[in-house]
Design an enzyme around this catalytic site. Structure first.
Site, PDB file in Angstrom:
ATOM      1  N   LYS A 191       0.853  -1.196   0.000  1.00 55.82           N
ATOM      2  CA  LYS A 191       0.000   0.000   0.000  1.00 55.82           C
ATOM      3  C   LYS A 191       0.889   1.246   0.000  1.00 55.82           C
ATOM      4  O   LYS A 191       1.903   1.279   0.709  1.00 55.82           O
ATOM      5  CB  LYS A 191      -0.888  -0.038   1.238  1.00 55.82           C
ATOM      6  CG  LYS A 191      -1.949   1.046   1.315  1.00 55.82           C
ATOM      7  CD  LYS A 191      -2.777   0.861   2.595  1.00 55.82           C
ATOM      8  CE  LYS A 191      -3.892   1.858   2.742  1.00 55.82           C
ATOM      9  NZ  LYS A 191      -4.665   1.642   3.985  1.00 55.82           N
ATOM     10  N   SER A 243      -9.585   1.490   3.076  1.00 56.83           N
ATOM     11  CA  SER A 243      -8.736   2.271   2.205  1.00 56.83           C
ATOM     12  C   SER A 243      -7.693   1.440   1.440  1.00 56.83           C
ATOM     13  O   SER A 243      -7.140   1.916   0.450  1.00 56.83           O
ATOM     14  CB  SER A 243      -7.998   3.348   3.011  1.00 56.83           C
ATOM     15  OG  SER A 243      -7.138   2.753   3.956  1.00 56.83           O
ATOM     16  N   SER A 268      -9.532  -0.860   7.290  1.00 58.05           N
ATOM     17  CA  SER A 268      -9.008  -0.599   5.947  1.00 58.05           C
ATOM     18  C   SER A 268      -8.319  -1.774   5.261  1.00 58.05           C
ATOM     19  O   SER A 268      -8.034  -1.695   4.061  1.00 58.05           O
ATOM     20  CB  SER A 268      -8.042   0.585   5.987  1.00 58.05           C
ATOM     21  OG  SER A 268      -8.762   1.781   6.035  1.00 58.05           O
TER      22      SER A 268
END
Lengths: 100, 462
Positions: B60, B135, B159
């Site tokens: 990420k 996310s 997330s």
């Protein structure tokens, strides 16, 4: 939260809101604060605040140089890589735009 | 052979590497899960005896990897290069695994759809008109599409687990502090942790044990002191009628039936303080965000104007140009709840509620080994806010942010496909109870393994 409060908060956070944002963000923030009000229904007397999941006290370490050793290069924190991110760099200094 | 072993030659074997590159390119055109990717050349890969030798993975883009950018999905950091590597990633590199790309995310991890990324749109591999969740939407989508066997994400309020649920893969939020946060761009420091998206339970476990460990660079890391992996009793959260969409409610019933079929003692549980979880969570998360994001001011690095009247103006312009509206909203909210005169009303009260929630869960874990609860109240929704407004998306964090408030581990597990879309179910365990989560997930994996979207292929793997 009224508009004045919102602008004061924005100034504390060093955010400058455009006109449209004042309305849009203001509305969303007001909705969230209303929602937060729900917390007042609960009797929290006698409950200690939790600031951290598990640690109860601060953890201290010896005051010695303890550099990151995850890097591939030189096995130490790479200052050049940090400086490369500067918008403008002179020698070992970051240069910021002219402010008058 | 373990599923992960099939990945060990996709970069080192020239033929496979060529097909792999084509496969990634093809999927990326459809789903846009990666902000940046580059495959190391076969000849340049150092041979390794490690358990994940030459296995590619994605990270990420709010986690630092030297050699890649660190955009956090934000305009303010769009051109910033990571000057070092996060400890979790470095731990994986020691096992021979290779970072192949940086995954898209909601700006600074703030959102449930990845639509808040200022840099790129990410689609769900099962239906490109829908979101991959967030996310860590890029991480979950890349794993679901078979671009990588696993990816690292971060979980502040769900997330990792929510996008994993939306994409039909496993998503682990480890116990707080068990994985170092060094190299993770801070959003809400007391809640967040590095997590894992993966296609199988076995890979999830392997990666979890590779990334965890005490770290001198993160003073909040704790010793991993595992509880017994045995699971006999599963507490199943009673969910009020109407709080889940029809599809998710049906899927939840299926998972409950599977637990009965597998012979677990199933016990219905309630968490009385549940209704206070989301307001308390957002109070704490935004308060911490307002402090953590104060560092982005355009002075030394990141987006900044070419001219300003004063240093304060310089910072204001940078932040105003650089941050998206969701980030500004959360900074403002957090600044407000911390303002003098309001602290007791919001922030301190939220922290006391955090204590209460912890007490209620401790009580439940005295006679349940794990608990089962939904991941998210709906199946993957369409892009934009027509189905779920930004406020409704926040309220929907109720089932996931619970684990962040208490520090417990949580795992999203694929449950069913509903009308062709993945729906997940979540398990939570007491602190350091990750092995319990894997125990249950492995039993359920035999009933329903991670599904495959149309276009998924393994033909280029060994």
């Amino acid at each position: 939260m009224n508009k004045e409060e919102l602008l004061t908060t924005a100034s504390l956070a060093l955010l400058e809101l455009e006109e449209g944002e004042v309305d849009r963000l203001g509305e969303e923030i007001a909705r969230m604060l209303d929602y937060f009000e729900m917390m007042t229904k609960l009797d929290v007397d006698g409950l200690e605040p939790t600031t951290h999941a598990f640690q109860k006290t601060n953890r201290l370490r010896a005051d010695v140089l303890n550099n990151n050793n995850n890097n591939n290069i030189n096995n130490a924190f790479n200052r050049n890589l940090i400086m490369e991110n500067g918008n403008d760099v002179e020698d070992d200094f970051f240069v910021i735009p002219n402010v008058l | 052979m373990k599923d992960i072993d099939g990945w060990k030659s996709v970069l080192t074997d020239q033929d496979r590497a060529k097909k792999y590159r084509e496969y990634v390119t093809g999927w990326e055109k459809k789903i846009g899960s990666l902000l940046e990717w580059k495959l190391p050349e076969a000849g340049k890969i150092k041979s390794s005896e490690g358990i994940l030798a030459s296995v590619p993975f994605a990270v990420k883009d709010n986690i630092a990897v030297e050699g890649f950018k660190l955009t956090c999905g934000s305009k303010i950091l769009e051109y910033v290069k990571a000057p070092y590597t996060a400890t979790g990633v470095a731990n994986l590199q020691k096992t021979g695994a290779l970072v192949m790309g940086k995954a898209n995310l909601d700006e600074f991890g703030m959102g449930s759809s990845t639509d808040n990324s200022a840099l790129q749109k990410t689609n769900n591999p099962y239906d490109t008109s829908r979101v991959a969740g967030g996310s860590s939407g890029g991480s979950a989508a890349a794993v679901a599409a078979g671009i990588v066997p696993f990816a690292l994400g971060t979980d502040t309020g769900g997330s990792v687990r929510q996008p994993a649920g939306f994409c039909g893969v496993y998503g682990l939020k480890p116990t707080y502090g068990v994985v170092s946060r060094y190299g993770l761009t801070a959003y809400a420091s007391s809640l967040e942790v590095c997590g894992v998206c993966a296609r199988t339970v076995d890979t999830t476990r392997t990666v979890f044990h590779a990334i965890r460990g005490m770290d001198g660079m993160d003073q909040t890391t704790i010793d991993y002191d595992p509880v017994s992996p045995e699971v006999k009793t599963v507490g199943v959260l009673k969910v009020e009628e109407g709080s889940l969409s029809e599809e998710v409610a049906a899927s939840y019933r299926v998972s409950k039936d599977r637990l009965n079929k597998l012979g677990y003692a199933v016990k219905e549980i309630e968490i009385p303080a549940m209704e206070y979880v989301v307001p308390a969570y957002y109070t704490i998360a935004t308060a911490e965000a307002s402090a953590n994001l104060a560092r982005f001011n355009g002075m030394r690095y990141g987006l900044s104007p070419i001219f300003a009247e004063s240093p304060d103006d310089l910072m204001r312009y940078s932040r105003n140009m650089g941050f998206g509206e969701e980030v500004k909203t959360r900074i403002l909210l957090g600044t407000f709840v911390l303002r003098s005169g309001f602290q007791d009303q919001y922030y301190v009260r939220a922290q006391k509620i955090r204590t209460l929630i912890r007490q209620e869960l401790d009580e439940i874990f005295t006679d349940c080994d794990v608990i089962m609860l939904p991941v998210f109240p709906t199946a993957p929704f369409h892009h934009g806010q027509s189905e779920l407004t930004s406020f409704q998306q926040k309220q929907a964090d109720v089932y996931t942010c619970l684990a962040n408030m208490t520090g417990s581990p949580g795992l999203a597990v694929p449950s069913t496909l509903e009308k062709g879309l993945p729906v997940g179910v979540q398990f939570m365990a007491p602190p350091c109870g990750e092995e319990r989560l894997f125990t249950v997930a492995e039993a359920l994996e035999k009933e329903f393994p991670a599904p495959r979207p149309a276009g998924y292929s393994e033909e280029w793997r060994a």
